[in-house]
Scaffold this active site. Sequence first.
Site, mmCIF file in Angstrom:
data_model
loop_
_atom_site.group_PDB
_atom_site.id
_atom_site.type_symbol
_atom_site.label_atom_id
_atom_site.label_comp_id
_atom_site.label_asym_id
_atom_site.label_seq_id
_atom_site.Cartn_x
_atom_site.Cartn_y
_atom_site.Cartn_z
ATOM 1 N N ASP A 196 3.172 -4.468 7.827
ATOM 2 C CA ASP A 196 1.957 -3.677 7.720
ATOM 3 C C ASP A 196 0.800 -4.647 7.943
ATOM 4 O O ASP A 196 0.505 -5.474 7.074
ATOM 5 C CB ASP A 196 1.901 -3.030 6.333
ATOM 6 C CG ASP A 196 0.550 -2.401 6.028
ATOM 7 O OD1 ASP A 196 -0.372 -2.499 6.880
ATOM 8 O OD2 ASP A 196 0.402 -1.831 4.932
ATOM 9 N N GLN A 207 -4.442 -5.097 7.025
ATOM 10 C CA GLN A 207 -5.433 -6.052 6.503
ATOM 11 C C GLN A 207 -5.320 -7.410 7.181
ATOM 12 O O GLN A 207 -6.080 -8.327 6.859
ATOM 13 C CB GLN A 207 -5.249 -6.216 4.986
ATOM 14 C CG GLN A 207 -5.417 -4.943 4.204
ATOM 15 C CD GLN A 207 -6.849 -4.424 4.209
ATOM 16 O OE1 GLN A 207 -7.797 -5.148 4.515
ATOM 17 N NE2 GLN A 207 -7.020 -3.152 3.876
ATOM 18 N N LYS A 263 -10.429 -0.706 10.710
ATOM 19 C CA LYS A 263 -10.671 -1.827 9.796
ATOM 20 C C LYS A 263 -11.080 -3.091 10.556
ATOM 21 O O LYS A 263 -11.382 -4.114 9.957
ATOM 22 C CB LYS A 263 -9.421 -2.104 8.958
ATOM 23 C CG LYS A 263 -9.105 -0.999 7.950
ATOM 24 C CD LYS A 263 -8.001 -1.446 7.023
ATOM 25 C CE LYS A 263 -7.293 -0.293 6.359
ATOM 26 N NZ LYS A 263 -8.090 0.371 5.326
ATOM 27 N N HIS A 266 0.883 -1.168 0.000
ATOM 28 C CA HIS A 266 0.000 0.000 0.000
ATOM 29 C C HIS A 266 0.924 1.222 0.000
ATOM 30 O O HIS A 266 2.016 1.168 0.563
ATOM 31 C CB HIS A 266 -0.845 -0.036 1.281
ATOM 32 C CG HIS A 266 -1.936 0.970 1.343
ATOM 33 N ND1 HIS A 266 -1.702 2.294 1.616
ATOM 34 C CD2 HIS A 266 -3.276 0.845 1.187
ATOM 35 C CE1 HIS A 266 -2.850 2.943 1.613
ATOM 36 N NE2 HIS A 266 -3.829 2.082 1.354
ATOM 37 N N CYS A 309 -4.593 2.410 -3.742
ATOM 38 C CA CYS A 309 -3.330 2.935 -3.213
ATOM 39 C C CYS A 309 -2.197 1.945 -3.420
ATOM 40 O O CYS A 309 -1.302 1.811 -2.580
ATOM 41 C CB CYS A 309 -3.455 3.297 -1.732
ATOM 42 S SG CYS A 309 -4.675 4.564 -1.421
#
Lengths: 143, 419
Positions: free
Chosen positions: B213, B216, B239, B136, B377
């Site tokens: 990261d 997600q 999220k 991302h 993104c």
Amino acid sequence: MDLGALYEEVILDHNRSPRNWGEVPGGTSVEGRNPLCGDRISLSVRLDGDTIADVRFTGEGCAISKASASMMTQAIKGKTTAEAEALFTGFHDLVTGQAAGSPPDKALGSLRAFAGVARFPTRVKCATMAWHAMREALERSRV
Amino acid sequence: MTTVTERTQAGVMNALDVHRIRADFPILGIRPRGKPLVYLDSAATSQKPRQVIDALRRYYEEENGNIHRGVHYLSELATARYDETREAVRRFINAADVREVVFTRNTTESVNLVASSFGQAFVRSGDEIVVSIMEHHSNLVPWQLLAERTGAVIRAVPVTDRGELDLEAFGRLLSHRTRIVALTWVSNALGTVNPVRRIVEMAHARGVPVLLDGAQAAPHLAIDVQAVGCDFLAFSGHKMLGPTGVGILYARGDWFDRLPPYQGGGDMIETVTIERTTFARPPSRFEAGTPDIANVVAFRAAIEYLEQVGLDAVQRHEHLLLGEATVRVGAMPGVRVIGTAPEKAGVLSFTMEGVHPHDIATILDQHGVAIRAGHHCTQPLMARFGCGATARASFYLYNTLDDVAALATALESVHQVFG
């Protein structure tokens, strides 16, 4: 459903087979981008005095942005820069709904097919990307 | 088709009672454009259960005060609530100590914190930072800024045709010049779940720290940072059923002690004179100014909600939805599924021949079906797959097989419009 109002037949047709696709040899080129979605247009223009002698485009984008670019090239070819600027204003008012209430500008001709965009605020930028590129290209050609 | 739906739906009920879950999410009852809401954009942001909304209201009605400074009842209470969420996060990711958990605004700020503070302490000209093509932008741009500032060089791990990280290439990119590896755990655009344990092992074998990261990953997978062994983990509350405005940065062991402050201000100091300041110990050192207390407090309700349902059950449920969606959407004429790795979270990214993803999304929206269209993104990844954009449906614990059916039906109408 309002989809018919957005995806007018003439828009779908220009999306399928865009007119004036390509690059004007020796023309002034401008890149237009929508950073939110990654759509892009490359527009090139050649002026003859104050008249738009030729205008072409390539790019990647949705049906609205592609058809808008294609129909714009047809509308402004052979016009003076002042006439193109007037079309920009008329088109901008049309798709942002600022022309609402008053009858659509006759000078816009088939561009009036984009009236439905006003009901889809997220798609206004798609419709105007080519027009902003055109303005910039004319600006640069004049210098 | 009805019987298949009923049979599989019954199977889901054993693991996760989706109808009971849906009743906890007030927003799922709205009717956009007169149609029932089919929300398939949870990878952008999840919806919030009543428990979270109630916690937020309760905080403002009964618990609001500024933290870490007052001696009065409310300040004490707000401080306790704020720290309870820190403990909940520690438990959720199985960190060894609460001092390894810092609150930020979002994943992006967590990554920026590391890029800035780690960069200042450890990254010099000629050093290398390893990222991947599937990052991302939020796990790429901060490193580019650092590279520009320091003269370091970005190296990117390529991605296979199925959308997996090329681990052999990753191995070759690691060198004595590599200062840090920053990779995504789960791809937001493809759904690929990366083999993070293996990645960390490979990097650590060369003495290189790893930032993951987890934006997600945290909503969908049971996370154990001690088992994975990563040095940093960044993720966002919004999220994973929590409010917006809450990001988390986990740093293993004494990493936070070794990093200079990110922002200066109140709450992060020990003593201040006009000439100089000594800084508080982590995590306070990295939480300058009044944080988003209310949303941090309410975030605990989201964590507890997920713990109660169970991440394993969430994952199984999403796999079922993803499997069904992949079969149904993938079989449509002109559809190309982007991202076909065997290990995937609930993300279905696809293109349709002759129809731009934006047009797909607009048409689906008229059916009440919310998906994302665009580059997500992840422009380098889109370039890798030769498309400027994709349409993306993402699934979460409150989605049903009926939602998948609604997606498929709405997609059929795209062909009607575009012929």
